[in-house]
Design a protein around this motif. Sequence first.
Motif, mmCIF file in Angstrom:
data_model
loop_
_atom_site.group_PDB
_atom_site.id
_atom_site.type_symbol
_atom_site.label_atom_id
_atom_site.label_comp_id
_atom_site.label_asym_id
_atom_site.label_seq_id
_atom_site.Cartn_x
_atom_site.Cartn_y
_atom_site.Cartn_z
ATOM 1 N N THR A 39 0.846 -1.192 0.000
ATOM 2 C CA THR A 39 0.000 0.000 0.000
ATOM 3 C C THR A 39 0.877 1.236 0.000
ATOM 4 O OG1 THR A 39 -1.749 -1.140 1.237
ATOM 5 C CG2 THR A 39 -1.794 1.273 1.233
ATOM 6 N N THR A 94 0.825 5.141 0.782
ATOM 7 C CA THR A 94 0.044 6.141 1.510
ATOM 8 C C THR A 94 0.574 7.522 1.173
ATOM 9 O OG1 THR A 94 -0.427 4.615 3.329
ATOM 10 C CG2 THR A 94 -0.676 6.973 3.770
ATOM 11 N N THR A 140 -8.368 4.870 -1.169
ATOM 12 C CA THR A 140 -9.093 5.300 0.033
ATOM 13 C C THR A 140 -9.062 6.821 0.134
ATOM 14 O OG1 THR A 140 -7.163 5.288 1.495
ATOM 15 C CG2 THR A 140 -8.349 3.196 1.201
#
Length: 487
Positions: A433, A435, A470
């Motif tokens: 992931t 970020t 997200t």
Amino acid sequence: MSTSSVWMRRLLSVPFVIGLTVGAAGTGFSAAMLGSGVFSDVQQGAYYDEAIGEMFDAGVIKGYEDGRFGPNDYVTRGQIAVMFQRFQAFLENGGARVIVDEEEEEEEEEEEDETSSSSKKSSSSSSSAMSFASIGPEGSVHFTIKSFTVNETVGTATISVVRTGGNAGSVTVEYATSNGTATAGSDYTETKGTLSFGNKETSKTFTIPIGDDTTAEGNETVNIVLSNTTGGAVLSAPVEAVLTIVDNETTTGGSTASAASVAHAVMFTANTYAVQENAGSITVTVQRVGGTSPVTVNYSATNGTAIAQDYTSPSGTLSFAQGEVTKTFSITVADEGVVDGNKTVTLLLSGVTGGAVLGTPSSVQLIIVDNETTASGSGSFRFSTGTYTVTEGEAGVISVNRAGGNTGTVSVNYTVTNGTALSGSDYTAVSGTLTFLQGETSKSFLVQTTNDDLGSEGEETANLSLSAPTGGAALLSPSTATLRIGS
């Protein structure tokens, strides 16, 4: 007043000209290219993004040599006349890209640099003859700009090549480097290869490894050339470019290394940052990896296209205590309340202590986004290109961009899966992931390939994909890409 006089007055009215030119471009040009894919200061998703890309693709407009377009810069009446001449030539030539004579291009560049002589230069440019390459539906291939720049601490320089005037079928072009004032083997790695454009593909990049020799010797240059197109494509200017390697010893000092190759390194958490000019400030995060002992590192900022009144230049020292892994500093930006386009600032790390070294990236760009022309949200994720290339046994650097917004903390998952290459024997499977903090707009991950000593087995591929964004962010094409592993 005659009808023809009325039309001439309207044609020389700047708002009418810009509106007509953009409108015409939107109806007659190929929609395959975006301005944000060519010029560093064109914000993706801006109302003019597609129009700029289409007009550049047709040869009607061009940018500055430093890779900017200047979407909010003023134009002269002479420049408008030249654009209309090119547009008329584009239509008369059946939609083939306009190739500008070198003499005309030099005169126009002089006009842009010396506005005091704009009337003389643009008049001369208007009288220059247009020349046309015999460009078919396969298009023409050329560098995006004539001059590239890289800090020697960055490790690699990324060179961009575009295919314009057509995108049908698969075509290739060869590239090669040679010494300017830089020396292959110590200042950079001599690089040559072939870029392959698939059907409808219009943009490719390749990298040149850069060496940091820790000696103060000034900026140095590398010559780059394109040659030998195949598949029906042709070459168009510029086919020669210069890469300037900025000597960090004369500016910031310090040594550098990639995070993957050192035990203890300090670096920025993103490859690029962006901030809306009306946000007041941006917080930039610096991290250290591979160590826990106390270290310090200096930070500073230098003007790109931004100047003193656009931001407050920060400088200072970050101190990492035992076990601390991140530190931050802030940059204050000014909102002038006028339409003046995006501007850039270069952020630098230097002078690391405590046994650590500078990691990559230690030099990044901050984009100050003009809020009068561009809104900002959470943004969307995409790969920086649809195809990456790596030599067997080396690590491929895969860049992921956050476009169209930089607000808030967002994340996206990435995975690498088998194509014709096999995990475990041809490459090391990786997933994770990324970020992005507030203002961070580009990050990367590594895919380590394996030298299996099986001789020439041809090119193999691995599949790259992004998923599950997200924080209100979305996915943008290309959200899938291919890693080509060459022997």
